[in-house]
Design a protein around this motif. Structure first.
Motif, PDB file in Angstrom:
ATOM      1  N   MET A 291       8.728  -0.774  -3.430  1.00 39.33           N
ATOM      2  CA  MET A 291       7.906  -1.252  -2.621  1.00 39.33           C
ATOM      3  C   MET A 291       8.036  -2.601  -1.473  1.00 39.33           C
ATOM      4  SD  MET A 291       6.702  -3.395  -5.650  1.00 39.33           S
ATOM      5  CE  MET A 291       5.670  -4.277  -4.298  1.00 39.33           C
ATOM      6  N   LYS A 292       9.197  -1.967  -0.810  1.00 42.75           N
ATOM      7  CA  LYS A 292       9.802  -2.485   0.920  1.00 42.75           C
ATOM      8  C   LYS A 292       8.024  -2.575   1.684  1.00 42.75           C
ATOM      9  CE  LYS A 292      12.668  -2.265   3.960  1.00 42.75           C
ATOM     10  NZ  LYS A 292      14.051  -1.352   5.205  1.00 42.75           N
ATOM     11  N   GLU A 293       7.595  -1.965   2.015  1.00 40.32           N
ATOM     12  CA  GLU A 293       6.020  -2.350   2.875  1.00 40.32           C
ATOM     13  C   GLU A 293       5.772  -3.226   2.873  1.00 40.32           C
ATOM     14  OE1 GLU A 293       2.030  -0.110   4.999  1.00 40.32           O
ATOM     15  OE2 GLU A 293       3.764   1.279   3.836  1.00 40.32           O
ATOM     16  N   GLU A 294       5.279  -3.254   0.978  1.00 42.06           N
ATOM     17  CA  GLU A 294       4.176  -4.355   0.690  1.00 42.06           C
ATOM     18  C   GLU A 294       4.851  -5.680   0.897  1.00 42.06           C
ATOM     19  OE1 GLU A 294       4.454  -1.793  -0.071  1.00 42.06           O
ATOM     20  OE2 GLU A 294       2.708  -1.365  -1.119  1.00 42.06           O
ATOM     21  N   ILE A 295       6.144  -5.783   0.144  1.00 39.09           N
ATOM     22  CA  ILE A 295       7.428  -6.459  -0.072  1.00 39.09           C
ATOM     23  C   ILE A 295       7.716  -7.272   1.661  1.00 39.09           C
ATOM     24  CG2 ILE A 295       9.510  -7.213  -0.761  1.00 39.09           C
ATOM     25  CD1 ILE A 295      10.063  -5.355  -2.299  1.00 39.09           C
TER      26      ILE A 295
END
Length: 322
Positions: A291-295
């Motif tokens: 979920m790195k992009e959303e985080i």
């Protein structure tokens, strides 16, 4: 564990056909410090029925408030802990060796009110109570107001020390709305009925967030962080625990009533409120790297709103441990 708690847990699990392996022979503990919020239910069930419990005594302890969490991490007592997703970054930027394991909810905080509020634009001149000043509920609430061009000075915000206190004050005083994490939002609705106070769910916060920030309706509020050295020393066990959490979430969603009985041992809400909260808590189990992009998008918003909440800067790639 108290005998009463033990009996409640084992009875709930027996009804659901789950073997409470966590209570087997003495093993080395794997302690997770959870929040008094619904994702701790996923952790509790994972500890009770998961594969890791065959190797370690998986224990869930609940911290009282974010200050208690920070103190436990600073002292070195807490090694694995569920936290608001900004806390790990803040501590890392202050020199603490912690990193992110996963996200357990994509938006757990809900607005309930005594009269319907259909959009954030209806909040001015309303009295709203929020727990944990300058922590996650306050962060996202004020960020949404700012992004939608709503002057926060026109919203009468009062802060409570904890979600349960916020609910109590909302129901007993002249407040229009309360912004609290599940299961307290659902508990507030049920308690209001008993008190003769009508309480309704207001606008969908995730959708309002998506419209304001041109993003997905995702606010990755909380997840598990860990001491970096502890993680690297037990990386295989964390992989097992991740699968246990995923399986536990499926079980929780399919067995809401039995899961709610387990949850009463960890959260200040009755079983019916916990069961009602499950569909509204946006529960997930996703590794931080997945979920790195959303985080990071979420962190960028927080940084723009108040850099101090992240310790002044965004995390580096090595913050994401798995």
């Amino acid at each position: 564990m108290e005998r009463r708690t033990f009996l409640k847990l084992t009875s709930a699990l027996a009804l659901a056909g789950v073997a409470p392996s966590v209570f087997a022979t003495a093993k080395e503990p794997f302690t997770v410090y959870g929040a008094p919020a619904l994702p701790s239910l996923t952790i509790a069930v994972a500890g009770l029925q998961g594969q890791l419990a065959k190797q370690r005594e998986v224990i869930l302890k609940v911290w009282r408030n974010p200050d208690h969490l920070r103190a436990g991490i600073a002292s070195g007592e807490f090694k694995v802990m569920m936290s608001p997703s900004n806390v790990g970054v803040n501590l890392r930027n202050q020199g603490q060796k912690v990193g992110m394991i996963n996200i357990l909810t994509n938006g757990i905080t809900q607005l309930v009110s005594k009269k319907p509020l259909n959009s954030p634009e209806e909040l001015p001149n309303k009295k709203v109570i929020i727990p944990f000043k300058n922590d996650m509920p306050d962060i996202v609430f004020r960020a949404l107001l700012k992004q939608r061009g709503i002057n926060a000075e026109r919203v009468d915000i009062t802060y409570a020390a904890a979600p349960a206190e916020a609910v109590s004050l909302f129901l007993s005083k002249e407040f229009d709305a309360v912004f609290v994490p599940e299961p307290l939002a659902s508990a507030c609705i049920l308690k209001g009925k008993k008190m003769g106070v009508e309480v309704v769910r207001s606008f969908n916060f995730g959708q309002a967030w998506a419209e304001a920030f041109n993003s997905k309706p995702v606010t990755p509020n909380a997840g598990i962080i860990a001491d970096v050295d502890f993680y690297h020393a037990h990386a295989e066990e964390f992989e097992i625990f991740h699968q246990d959490l995923q399986n536990a979430l499926v079980w929780v969603k399919n067995n809401a009533q039995s899961a709610a009985e387990i949850g009463t041992n960890y959260m200040p809400a009755p079983a019916p409120a916990i069961a009602n909260a499950i569909p509204h808590a946006n529960l997930t189990v996703a590794k931080g790297s997945e979920m790195k992009e959303e985080i990071m998008r979420f962190y960028e918003i927080i940084l723009r709103y108040n850099p101090k909440l992240l310790g002044g800067k965004l995390p580096t790639d090595d913050f994401f441990l798995c």
